[in-house]
Design an enzyme around this catalytic site. Structure first.
Site, PDB file in Angstrom:
ATOM      1  N   TYR A   1      43.450 -66.278   9.412  1.00  9.27           N
ATOM      2  CA  TYR A   1      43.413 -67.677   9.821  1.00  9.27           C
ATOM      3  C   TYR A   1      42.552 -68.398   9.142  1.00  9.27           C
ATOM      4  O   TYR A   1      42.884 -69.656   8.620  1.00  9.27           O
ATOM      5  CB  TYR A   1      43.232 -67.807  11.377  1.00  9.27           C
ATOM      6  CG  TYR A   1      42.895 -69.443  11.895  1.00  9.27           C
ATOM      7  CD1 TYR A   1      44.049 -70.220  11.870  1.00  9.27           C
ATOM      8  CD2 TYR A   1      41.673 -69.792  12.222  1.00  9.27           C
ATOM      9  CE1 TYR A   1      44.043 -71.443  12.078  1.00  9.27           C
ATOM     10  CE2 TYR A   1      41.750 -71.094  12.789  1.00  9.27           C
ATOM     11  CZ  TYR A   1      42.632 -72.008  12.833  1.00  9.27           C
ATOM     12  OH  TYR A   1      42.434 -73.414  13.010  1.00  9.27           O
TER      13      TYR A   1
ATOM     14  N   TRP B   1      36.344 -75.304  18.511  1.00 14.27           N
ATOM     15  CA  TRP B   1      36.425 -75.384  20.047  1.00 14.27           C
ATOM     16  C   TRP B   1      36.777 -76.384  20.821  1.00 14.27           C
ATOM     17  O   TRP B   1      36.392 -77.098  21.593  1.00 14.27           O
ATOM     18  CB  TRP B   1      34.751 -75.083  20.400  1.00 14.27           C
ATOM     19  CG  TRP B   1      33.939 -73.743  19.997  1.00 14.27           C
ATOM     20  CD1 TRP B   1      34.368 -73.079  18.639  1.00 14.27           C
ATOM     21  CD2 TRP B   1      33.030 -72.972  20.466  1.00 14.27           C
ATOM     22  NE1 TRP B   1      33.657 -71.945  18.587  1.00 14.27           N
ATOM     23  CE2 TRP B   1      32.727 -72.171  19.363  1.00 14.27           C
ATOM     24  CE3 TRP B   1      32.365 -73.172  21.705  1.00 14.27           C
ATOM     25  CZ2 TRP B   1      31.664 -71.156  20.117  1.00 14.27           C
ATOM     26  CZ3 TRP B   1      31.391 -72.581  22.031  1.00 14.27           C
ATOM     27  CH2 TRP B   1      31.254 -71.471  21.042  1.00 14.27           C
TER      28      TRP B   1
END
Length: 289
Positions: A122, A148
């Site tokens: 990723y 996040w």
């Protein structure tokens, strides 16, 4: 008046971008509306717009380890196509990127100019998305790295923890990964402010300020929704082995905001409290229980 195109408009950030751009001329395309890997389709979609914000991505971090070609198509070729089309139309492009472009071995916040060194498939595909979009449109590409993220418009870590709280007395969360919890509504507003400021193209780190472990983040989530934070227990990433390695340290520095005369985003704890007041967690199981 500028005409905006939001790509990936159905996602968590995409929905908040649409809200942040309320009152402006906005075209919003979901994954079903536009295949970013199709250059002809991208050219047709971008035509007539002054600003393109790419909030689309292949974000299944673990699946990317065995489906890297699929992730690369969306995360690298897609941004390249959007950058090509934006350059042809004289439009600016905002390419959303990630802390996963870094390896996590740092002990101080990563500066914007730090060379990427991803450790997962990723991360590699997102780093390539940065490189290819910049190469295709260096005078008009804004690479905005975030991390996040949580928000009202989709599944995320914070909602997962609250769902677990509804069916478990305690939840175990890792203490040895540090980052910056970031509310997508704050992120969307920061992106709009960046565009409105006419700041130069470049790399910007857009995360809420401060830092936390996933354990600290979860305890604060519980606290703001009225749950007992002591129900969150510490563990280590060694106990939660997953297919894709995660950066141990992915705190991002915010120096570029000062250079262009803008303020960085507020502290993550203040943002989390504001998100709770805004009802972001109202549909998450366990809230207030």
């Amino acid at each position: 008046m500028s005409r905006y195109l939001v790509v990936g408009a159905g996602g968590m950030l995409g929905q908040d971008l649409r809200s942040a751009l309320s009152g402006r001329q906005v075209s919003a395309l979901t994954h079903a509306d536009l295949d970013v890997t199709d250059l002809a389709a991208v050219r047709a979609a971008v035509a007539g717009h002054d600003v393109v914000i790419n909030a689309s991505a292949y974000t299944k971090v673990d699946d990317a380890e065995t489906h890297e070609d699929e992730a690369y198509a969306v995360n690298a070729i897609g941004p390249q196509n959007l950058a090509i089309a934006a350059a042809e139309n004289g439009a600016r492009l905002v390419q959303i990127s990630t802390d996963y472009v870094f390896g996590g071995s740092a002990t101080a916040p990563y500066a914007e100019h730090t060379p990427p060194a991803p450790i997962s498939a990723y991360g590699r595909t997102k780093a390539e998305g940065e490189r290819l979009s910049w190469a295709a449109h260096p005078t008009g590409t804004y690479i905005v790295r975030t991390a996040w993220t949580y928000g009202a418009g989709g599944p995320n870590f914070a909602k997962t923890m609250l769902r677990l709280a509804a069916s478990h007395d305690t939840v175990s969360v890792v203490t040895d990964q540090l980052g910056q919890p970031t509310w997508t509504a704050d992120l969307a507003r920061q992106i709009v402010e960046l565009l409105d400021s006419e700041a130069p193209a470049g790399i910007y780190h857009a995360t809420n300020a401060g830092e936390a472990s996933w354990f600290e983040f979860t305890k604060e989530i519980f606290r703001v929704v009225g749950l007992d934070p002591d129900r969150v227990t510490p563990t280590t990433s060694a106990q939660f082995v997953r297919p894709a390695p995660r950066p141990d340290y992915s705190v991002l520095g915010h120096e570029e905001w000062a250079r262009v005369g803008l303020s960085p985003m507020r502290n993550w704890r203040a943002a989390l409290s504001a998100a709770q007041s805004a009802g972001v967690f109202d549909d998450a199981g366990g809230a207030g229980a």
